[in-house]
Design an enzyme around this catalytic site. Sequence first.
Site, PDB file in Angstrom:
ATOM      1  N   ARG A 225      86.938 -63.090  47.275  1.00  0.00           N
ATOM      2  CA  ARG A 225      85.905 -63.429  46.290  1.00  0.00           C
ATOM      3  C   ARG A 225      86.228 -62.700  44.988  1.00  0.00           C
ATOM      4  NH1 ARG A 225      84.983 -67.194  48.980  1.00  0.00           N
ATOM      5  NH2 ARG A 225      83.093 -67.716  50.121  1.00  0.00           N
ATOM      6  N   HIS A 273      90.120 -71.513  43.318  1.00  0.00           N
ATOM      7  CA  HIS A 273      89.403 -71.387  44.588  1.00  0.00           C
ATOM      8  C   HIS A 273      89.809 -72.544  45.516  1.00  0.00           C
ATOM      9  CE1 HIS A 273      85.588 -69.684  46.663  1.00  0.00           C
ATOM     10  NE2 HIS A 273      86.432 -70.175  47.556  1.00  0.00           N
TER      11      HIS A 273
HETATM   12  P1  NDP Z   1      85.900 -62.238  59.003  1.00  0.00           P
HETATM   13  O1  NDP Z   1      84.464 -61.888  59.051  1.00  0.00           O
HETATM   14  O2  NDP Z   1      86.526 -62.892  60.181  1.00  0.00           O
HETATM   15  O3  NDP Z   1      86.759 -60.908  58.708  1.00  0.00           O
HETATM   16  C1  NDP Z   1      86.344 -59.965  57.769  1.00  0.00           C
HETATM   17  C2  NDP Z   1      87.249 -58.746  57.855  1.00  0.00           C
HETATM   18  O4  NDP Z   1      86.847 -57.846  56.809  1.00  0.00           O
HETATM   19  C3  NDP Z   1      87.099 -57.991  59.175  1.00  0.00           C
HETATM   20  O5  NDP Z   1      88.336 -57.418  59.566  1.00  0.00           O
HETATM   21  C4  NDP Z   1      86.107 -56.881  58.797  1.00  0.00           C
HETATM   22  O6  NDP Z   1      86.184 -55.713  59.589  1.00  0.00           O
HETATM   23  C5  NDP Z   1      86.567 -56.572  57.393  1.00  0.00           C
HETATM   24  N1  NDP Z   1      85.529 -55.882  56.636  1.00  0.00           N
HETATM   25  C6  NDP Z   1      84.287 -56.318  56.301  1.00  0.00           C
HETATM   26  N2  NDP Z   1      83.601 -55.378  55.641  1.00  0.00           N
HETATM   27  C7  NDP Z   1      84.428 -54.299  55.567  1.00  0.00           C
HETATM   28  C8  NDP Z   1      84.293 -52.983  55.046  1.00  0.00           C
HETATM   29  N3  NDP Z   1      83.178 -52.581  54.445  1.00  0.00           N
HETATM   30  N4  NDP Z   1      85.335 -52.132  55.183  1.00  0.00           N
HETATM   31  C9  NDP Z   1      86.472 -52.516  55.798  1.00  0.00           C
HETATM   32  N5  NDP Z   1      86.671 -53.753  56.324  1.00  0.00           N
HETATM   33  C10 NDP Z   1      85.653 -54.626  56.209  1.00  0.00           C
HETATM   34  O7  NDP Z   1      86.096 -63.118  57.693  1.00  0.00           O
HETATM   35  P2  NDP Z   1      87.211 -64.247  57.430  1.00  0.00           P
HETATM   36  O8  NDP Z   1      88.541 -63.665  57.696  1.00  0.00           O
HETATM   37  O9  NDP Z   1      86.838 -65.495  58.143  1.00  0.00           O
HETATM   38  O10 NDP Z   1      87.004 -64.526  55.862  1.00  0.00           O
HETATM   39  C11 NDP Z   1      87.128 -63.506  54.891  1.00  0.00           C
HETATM   40  C12 NDP Z   1      86.675 -64.001  53.528  1.00  0.00           C
HETATM   41  O11 NDP Z   1      87.628 -64.879  52.971  1.00  0.00           O
HETATM   42  C13 NDP Z   1      85.389 -64.827  53.524  1.00  0.00           C
HETATM   43  O12 NDP Z   1      84.249 -63.995  53.596  1.00  0.00           O
HETATM   44  C14 NDP Z   1      85.491 -65.557  52.201  1.00  0.00           C
HETATM   45  O13 NDP Z   1      84.879 -64.807  51.187  1.00  0.00           O
HETATM   46  C15 NDP Z   1      86.983 -65.633  51.934  1.00  0.00           C
HETATM   47  N6  NDP Z   1      87.477 -67.025  51.981  1.00  0.00           N
HETATM   48  C16 NDP Z   1      88.081 -67.544  50.859  1.00  0.00           C
HETATM   49  C17 NDP Z   1      88.585 -68.820  50.873  1.00  0.00           C
HETATM   50  C18 NDP Z   1      89.288 -69.384  49.701  1.00  0.00           C
HETATM   51  O14 NDP Z   1      89.627 -70.567  49.690  1.00  0.00           O
HETATM   52  N7  NDP Z   1      89.581 -68.596  48.680  1.00  0.00           N
HETATM   53  C19 NDP Z   1      88.480 -69.674  52.065  1.00  0.00           C
HETATM   54  C20 NDP Z   1      87.858 -69.031  53.189  1.00  0.00           C
HETATM   55  C21 NDP Z   1      87.370 -67.748  53.131  1.00  0.00           C
HETATM   56  P3  NDP Z   1      85.863 -55.764  61.173  1.00  0.00           P
HETATM   57  O15 NDP Z   1      87.090 -56.396  61.792  1.00  0.00           O
HETATM   58  O16 NDP Z   1      85.698 -54.343  61.529  1.00  0.00           O
HETATM   59  O17 NDP Z   1      84.633 -56.615  61.320  1.00  0.00           O
HETATM   60  C1  OXD Z   2      85.071 -70.111  52.152  1.00  0.00           C
HETATM   61  C2  OXD Z   2      85.629 -70.489  50.877  1.00  0.00           C
HETATM   62  O1  OXD Z   2      84.367 -69.119  52.205  1.00  0.00           O
HETATM   63  O2  OXD Z   2      86.065 -71.640  50.739  1.00  0.00           O
HETATM   64  O3  OXD Z   2      85.352 -70.803  53.150  1.00  0.00           O
HETATM   65  O4  OXD Z   2      85.680 -69.686  49.959  1.00  0.00           O
END
Ligand code: NDP
Ligand code: OXD
Length: 310
Positions: A225, A273
């Site tokens: 993001r 995006h």
């Molecule tokens: P997940 O919830 O599967 O994974 C999130 C990861 O971030 C986990 O490893 C989590 O830790 C870690 N995390 C969260 N908070 C913290 C923190 N405070 N400190 C350290 N680590 C942290 O999410 P996804 O992988 O499915 O997606 C991630 C993001 O990607 C989405 O939220 C979205 O914003 C973005 N996205 C962007 C897209 C695009 O097209 N640009 C498309 C899809 C998603 P833990 O393993 O301990 O829970």
């Molecule tokens: C998502 C994105 O969160 O597209 O899936 O950013």
Amino acid sequence: MAVLLSTKASVMQDWKRALLALDPGLDIRLFPDAGAPEDIEAAVCWTAHDMAELRRYPNLKLIVSMGAGVDHLLRPPGPPPGIPVARLVDRLLTSAMSEWVLLNVLRFHRQDQAYRAQQAARVWDELPAPATEATRIGILGVGALGSDAAGKLGALGFQVMGWSRREKTLPGVRGFHGAAGLDAMLAQSNFLVCLLPLTPDTRGIINARTLALLPRGAFVLNAARGGHVVDAALLAALESGQVAGTALDVFEPEPLPADHPYWAHPKVVMTPHAASITIPESVAPQVVDNIRRARRGETLLNLVDFAAGY
Ligand code: NDP
Ligand code: OXD
């Protein structure tokens, strides 16, 4: 009972078709034509939907994000109290994100921009060979997306590190967690890849302090993001050479204003995006399954943990 869909007009019909293909009996309403408020039992929404509006539906049982991220649903005023929120975890969403990460890591690692400039100037000149096995890649967030990218980068021979909130062990990935783990990982990251959810804890995590911890000449990739990056700090790090290049897919605000310095910056590679775009046919099974589970009062898939914020 009905399902409310709310997203860009250009994809609304694709979503409707994908859900109906799995369950022709679904009564699908396209926002803003919700019909009687008491009919709506599930809302499947993307970023523009106003969460306050969902308080109009007294029988709402479930909110589903049309993406993996849910920051758009959780920011104030947030979902109606007591209503669960589910996000998407999807094979194609995951593999597309890994493609974006590999594309941009390899673009910088293989000096592609320098070679393109040489081609334009008709210069035949070999640059130093990239040292893949000596290159360390730190991934912020090793959840559904980050862990897949980590595995694929490892398969290419890079040294891969991953930072998570809780301690985590992934094959072939050096794990770090918590504040101390963050600094330790940053200090070794020739590439930093952000795949974190946007929460109060992760907002602004790529800032002057954290960028200064990277080895000089590191590359920064953000497809999570826009709010994860303090833009002025990243631009200053690009200016000083602390960061050699950056690939950005997400911005704050979106669309990025036409006068933003990123657009024309020679060290910035941008996509709008589009790193990973949700494909309705691929995610429809989990959405329909969740609607059925919500009706039956069963445990939901891919539920958001409100306390953790993602
Ligand atoms: P997940 O919830 O599967 O994974 C999130 C990861 O971030 C986990 O490893 C989590 O830790 C870690 N995390 C969260 N908070 C913290 C923190 N405070 N400190 C350290 N680590 C942290 O999410 P996804 O992988 O499915 O997606 C991630 C993001 O990607 C989405 O939220 C979205 O914003 C973005 N996205 C962007 C897209 C695009 O097209 N640009 C498309 C899809 C998603 P833990 O393993 O301990 O829970
Ligand atoms: C998502 C994105 O969160 O597209 O899936 O950013």
